[in-house]
Structures are given as C-alpha cells and as structure tokens.
Design a protein around this motif. Sequence first.
Motif, PDB file in Angstrom:
ATOM      1  N   THR A 176       0.815  -0.992   0.059  1.00  0.00           N
ATOM      2  CA  THR A 176       0.000   0.130   0.077  1.00  0.00           C
ATOM      3  C   THR A 176       0.696   1.305   0.144  1.00  0.00           C
ATOM      4  OG1 THR A 176      -0.097   0.259   2.396  1.00  0.00           O
ATOM      5  CG2 THR A 176      -1.698  -1.102   1.372  1.00  0.00           C
ATOM      6  N   GLU A 177       0.287   2.431  -0.196  1.00  0.00           N
ATOM      7  CA  GLU A 177       1.143   3.491  -0.214  1.00  0.00           C
ATOM      8  C   GLU A 177       1.639   3.782   1.213  1.00  0.00           C
ATOM      9  OE1 GLU A 177       0.352   8.411  -0.773  1.00  0.00           O
ATOM     10  OE2 GLU A 177      -0.904   7.066  -1.600  1.00  0.00           O
ATOM     11  N   ARG A 178       0.917   3.288   2.297  1.00  0.00           N
ATOM     12  CA  ARG A 178       1.476   3.596   3.689  1.00  0.00           C
ATOM     13  C   ARG A 178       2.634   2.682   3.730  1.00  0.00           C
ATOM     14  NH1 ARG A 178      -2.861   2.658   8.379  1.00  0.00           N
ATOM     15  NH2 ARG A 178      -0.921   3.279   9.464  1.00  0.00           N
ATOM     16  N   HIS A 179       2.809   1.611   3.267  1.00  0.00           N
ATOM     17  CA  HIS A 179       4.161   0.467   3.110  1.00  0.00           C
ATOM     18  C   HIS A 179       5.214   1.537   2.752  1.00  0.00           C
ATOM     19  CE1 HIS A 179       1.189  -3.031   3.974  1.00  0.00           C
ATOM     20  NE2 HIS A 179       2.279  -3.543   4.457  1.00  0.00           N
ATOM     21  N   ALA A 180       4.835   1.982   1.350  1.00  0.00           N
ATOM     22  CA  ALA A 180       6.011   2.719   0.602  1.00  0.00           C
ATOM     23  C   ALA A 180       6.441   3.935   1.414  1.00  0.00           C
ATOM     24  CB  ALA A 180       5.383   3.243  -0.555  1.00  0.00           C
ATOM     25  N   ARG A 181       5.370   4.628   2.187  1.00  0.00           N
ATOM     26  CA  ARG A 181       5.884   5.778   2.902  1.00  0.00           C
ATOM     27  C   ARG A 181       6.650   5.509   4.031  1.00  0.00           C
ATOM     28  NH1 ARG A 181       0.273   9.198   3.491  1.00  0.00           N
ATOM     29  NH2 ARG A 181       1.695  10.327   4.809  1.00  0.00           N
ATOM     30  N   ALA A 182       6.569   4.362   4.641  1.00  0.00           N
ATOM     31  CA  ALA A 182       7.190   3.778   5.940  1.00  0.00           C
ATOM     32  C   ALA A 182       8.692   3.587   5.378  1.00  0.00           C
ATOM     33  CB  ALA A 182       6.487   2.561   6.427  1.00  0.00           C
ATOM     34  N   LEU A 183       8.735   3.200   4.225  1.00  0.00           N
ATOM     35  CA  LEU A 183      10.253   3.000   3.771  1.00  0.00           C
ATOM     36  C   LEU A 183      10.674   4.217   3.388  1.00  0.00           C
ATOM     37  CD1 LEU A 183       9.233  -0.182   1.660  1.00  0.00           C
ATOM     38  CD2 LEU A 183      11.237  -0.240   3.490  1.00  0.00           C
ATOM     39  N   LEU A 184      10.234   5.398   3.392  1.00  0.00           N
ATOM     40  CA  LEU A 184      10.931   6.564   2.892  1.00  0.00           C
ATOM     41  C   LEU A 184      12.100   7.111   3.861  1.00  0.00           C
ATOM     42  CD1 LEU A 184       7.911   8.765   1.758  1.00  0.00           C
ATOM     43  CD2 LEU A 184      10.098   7.959   0.242  1.00  0.00           C
ATOM     44  N   CYS A 185      11.892   6.761   5.048  1.00  0.00           N
ATOM     45  CA  CYS A 185      12.985   6.993   6.157  1.00  0.00           C
ATOM     46  C   CYS A 185      14.466   6.124   5.945  1.00  0.00           C
ATOM     47  CB  CYS A 185      12.686   6.873   7.547  1.00  0.00           C
ATOM     48  SG  CYS A 185      12.244   5.105   8.026  1.00  0.00           S
ATOM     49  N   VAL A 186      14.487   5.160   4.934  1.00  0.00           N
ATOM     50  CA  VAL A 186      15.474   4.457   4.912  1.00  0.00           C
ATOM     51  C   VAL A 186      16.220   4.945   3.623  1.00  0.00           C
ATOM     52  CG1 VAL A 186      16.440   1.929   4.315  1.00  0.00           C
ATOM     53  CG2 VAL A 186      14.256   2.641   5.673  1.00  0.00           C
ATOM     54  N   ASN A 187      17.431   5.591   3.747  1.00  0.00           N
ATOM     55  CA  ASN A 187      18.382   6.024   2.710  1.00  0.00           C
ATOM     56  C   ASN A 187      19.196   5.255   2.025  1.00  0.00           C
ATOM     57  OD1 ASN A 187      17.155   8.723   3.167  1.00  0.00           O
ATOM     58  ND2 ASN A 187      18.628   9.020   4.848  1.00  0.00           N
ATOM     59  N   ASP A 188      19.714   4.106   2.570  1.00  0.00           N
ATOM     60  CA  ASP A 188      20.237   3.096   2.021  1.00  0.00           C
ATOM     61  C   ASP A 188      19.800   2.172   0.958  1.00  0.00           C
ATOM     62  OD1 ASP A 188      21.574   0.213   2.076  1.00  0.00           O
ATOM     63  OD2 ASP A 188      23.239   1.554   2.996  1.00  0.00           O
ATOM     64  N   VAL A 189      19.941   2.349   0.005  1.00  0.00           N
ATOM     65  CA  VAL A 189      19.185   1.602  -1.190  1.00  0.00           C
ATOM     66  C   VAL A 189      19.358   0.037  -0.969  1.00  0.00           C
ATOM     67  CG1 VAL A 189      19.000   1.074  -3.523  1.00  0.00           C
ATOM     68  CG2 VAL A 189      19.577   3.437  -2.808  1.00  0.00           C
ATOM     69  N   THR A 190      20.491  -0.436  -0.566  1.00  0.00           N
ATOM     70  CA  THR A 190      20.601  -1.898  -0.371  1.00  0.00           C
ATOM     71  C   THR A 190      19.762  -2.364   0.908  1.00  0.00           C
ATOM     72  OG1 THR A 190      23.076  -1.944  -1.249  1.00  0.00           O
ATOM     73  CG2 THR A 190      22.384  -3.711   0.309  1.00  0.00           C
ATOM     74  N   LEU A 191      19.846  -1.555   2.106  1.00  0.00           N
ATOM     75  CA  LEU A 191      19.173  -1.945   3.025  1.00  0.00           C
ATOM     76  C   LEU A 191      17.379  -2.003   2.611  1.00  0.00           C
ATOM     77  CD1 LEU A 191      18.459  -2.605   6.169  1.00  0.00           C
ATOM     78  CD2 LEU A 191      18.734  -0.053   6.536  1.00  0.00           C
ATOM     79  N   ARG A 192      17.199  -0.889   1.940  1.00  0.00           N
ATOM     80  CA  ARG A 192      15.869  -0.836   1.401  1.00  0.00           C
ATOM     81  C   ARG A 192      15.120  -1.718   0.691  1.00  0.00           C
ATOM     82  NH1 ARG A 192      15.815   4.749  -0.448  1.00  0.00           N
ATOM     83  NH2 ARG A 192      16.047   4.052  -2.657  1.00  0.00           N
ATOM     84  N   THR A 193      16.214  -2.212  -0.283  1.00  0.00           N
ATOM     85  CA  THR A 193      15.766  -3.638  -1.021  1.00  0.00           C
ATOM     86  C   THR A 193      15.640  -4.717  -0.271  1.00  0.00           C
ATOM     87  OG1 THR A 193      16.934  -2.532  -2.910  1.00  0.00           O
ATOM     88  CG2 THR A 193      16.576  -4.780  -2.970  1.00  0.00           C
ATOM     89  N   GLN A 194      16.392  -4.966   0.628  1.00  0.00           N
ATOM     90  CA  GLN A 194      16.207  -6.197   1.716  1.00  0.00           C
ATOM     91  C   GLN A 194      15.049  -6.162   2.207  1.00  0.00           C
ATOM     92  OE1 GLN A 194      19.966  -5.518   3.732  1.00  0.00           O
ATOM     93  NE2 GLN A 194      21.168  -6.722   2.204  1.00  0.00           N
ATOM     94  N   LEU A 195      14.668  -4.749   2.616  1.00  0.00           N
ATOM     95  CA  LEU A 195      13.460  -4.854   3.512  1.00  0.00           C
ATOM     96  C   LEU A 195      12.252  -4.851   2.790  1.00  0.00           C
ATOM     97  CD1 LEU A 195      14.508  -1.503   5.699  1.00  0.00           C
ATOM     98  CD2 LEU A 195      13.643  -3.611   6.644  1.00  0.00           C
ATOM     99  N   ILE A 196      12.255  -4.508   1.390  1.00  0.00           N
ATOM    100  CA  ILE A 196      11.148  -4.851   0.695  1.00  0.00           C
ATOM    101  C   ILE A 196      10.726  -6.119   0.581  1.00  0.00           C
ATOM    102  CG2 ILE A 196      10.250  -4.600  -1.753  1.00  0.00           C
ATOM    103  CD1 ILE A 196      11.542  -1.928  -1.803  1.00  0.00           C
ATOM    104  N   GLU A 197      12.042  -7.200   0.250  1.00  0.00           N
ATOM    105  CA  GLU A 197      11.933  -8.384   0.109  1.00  0.00           C
ATOM    106  C   GLU A 197      11.421  -9.183   1.469  1.00  0.00           C
ATOM    107  OE1 GLU A 197      11.991 -10.093  -2.572  1.00  0.00           O
ATOM    108  OE2 GLU A 197      12.511  -8.113  -3.756  1.00  0.00           O
ATOM    109  N   GLU A 198      11.807  -8.595   2.830  1.00  0.00           N
ATOM    110  CA  GLU A 198      11.429  -9.101   3.957  1.00  0.00           C
ATOM    111  C   GLU A 198      10.166  -9.028   4.119  1.00  0.00           C
ATOM    112  OE1 GLU A 198      13.005  -9.682   8.628  1.00  0.00           O
ATOM    113  OE2 GLU A 198      14.147  -8.255   7.127  1.00  0.00           O
ATOM    114  N   ILE A 199       9.551  -7.584   3.908  1.00  0.00           N
ATOM    115  CA  ILE A 199       8.262  -7.269   4.169  1.00  0.00           C
ATOM    116  C   ILE A 199       7.248  -8.274   3.362  1.00  0.00           C
ATOM    117  CG2 ILE A 199       6.578  -5.749   4.001  1.00  0.00           C
ATOM    118  CD1 ILE A 199       9.053  -3.455   4.484  1.00  0.00           C
TER     119      ILE A 199
END
Length: 279
Positions: A176-199
Amino acid sequence: MPFKINLLENIGGVIMNEKPAGKVVEVDIDRIYPNPNQPRRKFTEEDLKELAASIKANGLIQPIIVRRLDIGYELVAGERRLRAARLCGMTMIACIIVETTERGSAIMALTENMQRKDLNFFEEAEAISVMIELFGYTQEDVAVRLGKSQSTVANKIRLLKFTRPERKAMLEYGFTERHARALLCVNDVTLRTQLIEEIYRRRLNVESTEKLIEMRMKENKEMVRIKKCRGAFKDVRLFVNTINHAVEVMKAAGIEAEMRKSKQKEYTEYVVRIPNKSA
C-alpha cells in the motif's frame, strides 16, 4: 442520464464534418493518437478484455474525450475505453471534442484518472511531478486542482525517491502507499531492497512494517559504526604507540611508570604499571 450509443451499428466511413466542440461525435479510431502525458502506465489484459466484452454487448456508456490535432485527434481522457474499443474491433468511437492546449490536455488526463482512482500511488506521484516540472505549477496549485491538501501532494512526490525496480517490486508485491511511505526514511538503497523483500516474504501489515524498519535501521547504524571503528583501528601499532607515548609522558612528569611487553603464542600482552603513590 448516461450517454449510450451502440457503435456496432455505426461502422462506416470517417465523419468529415464533426459537430461543434463539446458535442458527442463519432471519430475514426485510427485517427486518435495517445496522450504523451497520460499518467496511467499499466493496463491489465484481463481488465481490458472484460471492458471490451461489455462494450461489445452493451455499447459504449461514456464517450472518450479528445482534442483536435493537425493530423487527427489526441486522446485527453478515456484510454482504457479506447484500448478496449480497439480490442473488440471497433473502427469508430464516440468522442467529446474539447478545445484545449497540450498543457490543458495533460491536466485533464491527470485529473480524470485521479478522480476515478485509476492510478496507482507511484503513477499519481509521477503525474503530479509532470504538472510541477513541465507546467510550472506549485504544490499548492496542484493541491487545489486535485482537491487534496498540500501535505498530501508533498508526500506523494516524496515517493519518487524510490528507484524504478523498487517501485515495480512494491506494486507487484501488493504494497500500500502507507507501506511505501514507511520505507521513505531508509536512505540506504541496499537496506531498502532487503526490507522490501522481507516485508513481502513475511506478509507484514503497515504497523509491523514500521517496527521492522526501526529495528533494521538500528542494526544497520550499529554495523556502520563498527565498520568505521575497524577501519580507524585496523593497525594495532597505533594503540601500542599511544600506550608508549603515555608512559613516556608520565616518566617525564616524574612518575615511575613502566610498560612490559610479553609475547605469547596466541597474543601479545602489554602491562603498564604505575606506583600507587603516583596513581
């Protein structure tokens, strides 16, 4: 009442003398060109087939909107209906012709899609960005035109921080958009990608997603700190020299300090002794 016309009864030549702008006319479907500023990018085949079947059975309920070009017409609103009409073999389609500029066409396309909620949240962000960058609108202008608050518009634009692959993954995973907005605070692209997969793997809701992000960011911050320390203190000789220097300073100050070095098989031991009367 809703407009309804059975176009299957009107497959003929191109109407050369259209009625005045704003009226419903039939136009050769091949003379209609796509809107380069169409905000919607994704049309599912299944959805188009269902709409095509409905149009074939019941006719087109609502005309599409176009504007005149030198070579024909440009679609302003109704691309899904136009694609479905082509899919079911129509050669003529009911249109409302409006007199507008390219800028006005882009704004109408965006507004129509957002009011119908046809766009996903990334498409909305991209469309708003187009209005601001190409047509000189401020966030406040866009907010007024779309009937949204300025903060809502600002938050949507921030979604463009994500890379194209990240956006694609989030949409495919049903975020959802709220999922995406929660990820905005993560600046590290590698960490962000890992989080997307884990979520996605754990099928987390928004609240659980926020907690996971907070925990992973703390862990990542600690790892960065440790790596920096390792880099700064990689050469142990720096420590030894520092200890030697400290002992020499104490001796120069009249303190009978001494350091003894004992090399063992698995380690080297340094012992600094300072008399209690000096400590």
